[in-house]
Design an enzyme around this catalytic site. Structure first.
Site, short mmCIF file in Angstrom:
data_model
loop_
_atom_site.label_atom_id
_atom_site.label_comp_id
_atom_site.label_asym_id
_atom_site.label_seq_id
_atom_site.Cartn_x
_atom_site.Cartn_y
_atom_site.Cartn_z
N TYR A 178 -9.82 -0.92 5.79
CA TYR A 178 -8.73 -0.38 4.86
C TYR A 178 -8.36 -1.45 3.66
O TYR A 178 -7.58 -1.26 2.98
CB TYR A 178 -7.43 -0.02 5.70
CG TYR A 178 -7.79 0.98 6.36
CD1 TYR A 178 -9.02 1.89 6.49
CD2 TYR A 178 -6.59 1.39 7.51
CE1 TYR A 178 -9.18 2.88 7.50
CE2 TYR A 178 -6.82 2.51 8.45
CZ TYR A 178 -8.17 3.20 8.33
OH TYR A 178 -8.35 4.08 9.34
N LYS B 83 -9.03 -2.20 13.12
CA LYS B 83 -10.32 -1.81 13.92
C LYS B 83 -11.18 -2.49 13.36
O LYS B 83 -11.33 -3.20 12.11
CB LYS B 83 -10.44 -0.41 13.43
CG LYS B 83 -9.36 0.53 13.64
CD LYS B 83 -9.80 1.88 13.27
CE LYS B 83 -8.56 2.87 13.29
NZ LYS B 83 -7.90 2.66 11.98
N HIS C 35 -14.40 0.79 14.87
CA HIS C 35 -14.28 1.80 14.01
C HIS C 35 -15.26 3.08 14.16
O HIS C 35 -14.66 4.38 14.32
CB HIS C 35 -14.20 1.36 12.68
CG HIS C 35 -13.23 2.05 11.50
ND1 HIS C 35 -12.62 1.50 10.93
CD2 HIS C 35 -12.77 3.24 11.61
CE1 HIS C 35 -11.75 2.39 10.08
NE2 HIS C 35 -12.07 3.58 10.74
N ASP D 228 -1.17 1.82 12.45
CA ASP D 228 -2.60 1.88 12.44
C ASP D 228 -3.57 1.32 11.33
O ASP D 228 -3.32 2.20 10.06
CB ASP D 228 -2.89 3.38 12.88
CG ASP D 228 -4.59 3.45 13.13
OD1 ASP D 228 -4.96 3.24 14.15
OD2 ASP D 228 -5.40 3.83 12.05
N1 LIG Z 1 -10.84 6.07 12.67
C1 LIG Z 1 -11.02 6.53 11.61
O1 LIG Z 1 -12.24 6.83 11.37
C2 LIG Z 1 -10.08 7.24 10.69
C3 LIG Z 1 -10.49 8.26 9.77
C4 LIG Z 1 -9.27 8.29 8.93
C5 LIG Z 1 -8.00 8.30 9.21
N2 LIG Z 1 -7.96 7.43 10.18
C6 LIG Z 1 -6.48 7.03 10.48
O2 LIG Z 1 -5.53 8.12 10.50
C7 LIG Z 1 -4.31 8.05 9.67
C8 LIG Z 1 -4.03 9.66 9.24
O3 LIG Z 1 -5.18 10.19 8.48
P1 LIG Z 1 -5.38 10.37 6.86
O4 LIG Z 1 -4.71 9.35 6.14
O5 LIG Z 1 -6.62 10.94 6.71
O6 LIG Z 1 -4.60 12.03 6.86
P2 LIG Z 1 -3.12 12.51 7.26
O7 LIG Z 1 -2.15 11.84 8.12
O8 LIG Z 1 -3.78 13.67 8.11
O9 LIG Z 1 -2.56 13.24 5.71
C9 LIG Z 1 -2.30 12.24 4.88
C10 LIG Z 1 -2.01 13.07 3.38
O10 LIG Z 1 -0.85 13.89 3.69
C11 LIG Z 1 0.15 13.64 2.71
N3 LIG Z 1 1.28 13.76 3.75
C12 LIG Z 1 1.73 12.96 4.51
N4 LIG Z 1 2.87 13.47 4.93
C13 LIG Z 1 3.18 14.41 4.44
C14 LIG Z 1 4.65 15.34 4.06
N5 LIG Z 1 5.32 15.16 4.98
N6 LIG Z 1 4.46 16.22 3.16
C15 LIG Z 1 3.50 16.33 2.28
N7 LIG Z 1 2.38 15.84 2.34
C16 LIG Z 1 2.37 14.66 3.21
C17 LIG Z 1 -0.34 12.23 2.30
O11 LIG Z 1 0.31 12.17 0.98
P3 LIG Z 1 1.11 10.70 0.39
O12 LIG Z 1 0.42 9.48 1.13
O13 LIG Z 1 0.81 10.83 -1.09
O14 LIG Z 1 2.40 10.93 0.95
C18 LIG Z 1 -1.68 12.21 2.25
O15 LIG Z 1 -2.42 12.54 1.23
C19 LIG Z 1 -5.10 7.32 8.63
O16 LIG Z 1 -3.94 6.68 7.54
C20 LIG Z 1 -5.64 6.40 9.45
O17 LIG Z 1 -4.93 5.21 9.84
C21 LIG Z 1 -8.72 6.81 10.94
#
Ligand SMILES: NC(=O)c1ccc[n+]([C@@H]2O[C@H](COP(=O)([O-])OP(=O)(O)OC[C@H]3O[C@@H](n4cnc5c(N)ncnc54)[C@H](OP(=O)(O)O)[C@@H]3O)[C@@H](O)[C@H]2O)c1
Length: 278
Positions: free
Chosen positions: A51, A76, A109, A46
């Protein structure tokens, strides 16, 4: 090799339930991270124009040796590209950056209701699907009123709505609405952008299964029937987040996790107010 369960979308196509999110992964690092994920067995990525890492994502897919048709690729439309013509142009630019001639899922988005251009934008996305370059089309951060408007004005129901969703903010009302319209709910920030990693309540359940908190959360969201896209830029975490198919949360675990929902658990901006454009 583990195969990820597939969800059937309202257009008849299928999508893997678990994928890698790459928000906040720097352009050049994205290629390594995507390659690591595909090596680990992920088959969905994704990304988004905003990004600024689409070239790296495309490069990672090519370098992995996994055939393009075996990777479920989502990108997106950026917030600066609402409107029919702007959206058509922005989509072609995304394809060019990704180095592919189609995406599996194209999402709007944010709705940006204050600019009132999301219906025209959706009409462009319907055209992209007709052209075959966006196999499935959906939205992100849409509230009920925004969904009602695009469905009412075009008759085309988005296949997916990608929204903030994690144990502290479970979006039960939106999920119920999606269900009645055959829209798949996709969870963004499943780990609360990392804020839930130390949660003591989830730790207890994780310990019981010999799993980590992130694995427990991902498993919970999968069992809830959602699409889930945890982000990590750390190879061992990327692999660990995929290692969630060898255990099952029981009813009591699921109940405990469902009760963690909170009306004010949102971390990100409210979709009706968010007006940021790059
Ligand atoms: N549509 C939208 O508006 C929108 C908004 C936000 C996000 N998104 C999508 O959703 C995805 C995920 O959301 P997100 O990036 O906000 O956050 P998330 O997946 O909820 O959390 C990511 C965070 O958790 C850490 N992490 C991941 N796996 C871990 C593990 N096994 N142990 C410890 N820490 C861990 C990562 O650190 P490290 O990377 O340092 O390992 C990072 O800091 C995004 O990448 C994006 O593709 C979409």
């Amino acid at each position: 090799m583990t195969s990820v369960p597939l969800l059937t979308l309202n257009d008849g196509l299928t999508a893997p339930q678990l994928g890698l999110g790459v928000w906040q992964v720097e352009g050049e690092k994205a290629a390594d991270i995507v390659q690591t994920a595909l090596d680990a067995g992920y088959r969905a990525v994704d990304t988004a124009a905003m990004y600024r890492n689409e070239p790296g994502v495309g490069e990672g897919i090519r370098r992995s040796g996994v055939a393009r048709e075996d990777v479920y690729l989502t990108t997106k439309l950026g917030n600066g590209d609402h409107g029919f013509d702007a959206a058509m142009k922005a989509f072609d630019a995304s394809l060019e950056r990704l180095g592919t001639d189609y995406v599996d899922l194209y999402l709007m988005h944010w709705p940006l209701p204050m600019f009132d251009n999301y219906v025209e934008t959706w009409k462009a996305m319907v055209q992209m699907q007709k052209d075959g370059k966006a196999r499935s089309i959906g939205v992100s951060n849409f509230e009920k009123e925004h969904l009602e408007r695009i469905i009412g004005e075009t008759g085309v129901v988005p296949a997916v709505n990608q929204i903030e969703l994690h144990p502290k903010f479970q979006q039960k009302a939106m999920r119920a609405y999606h269900q009645t319209h055959d829209i798949i709910t996709e969870s963004w920030s499943p780990l609360g952008s990392g804020r839930l990693i130390e949660d003591p309540g989830i730790s207890k359940i994780a310990e019981k299964h010999g799993k980590s908190v992130p694995q427990t959360i991902i498993r919970f969201l999968l069992q809830e029937g959602l699409m889930v896209i945890p982000k990590s830029a750390t190879p061992e975490r990327i692999r660990a987040n995929f290692d969630v198919f060898d255990f099952t949360l029981d009813e009591a675990d699921v109940e405990t996790l469902r009760k963690m929902d909170s009306a004010d658990g949102r971390n990100g901006p409210h979709p009706s107010e968010f007006d940021w454009k790059p």
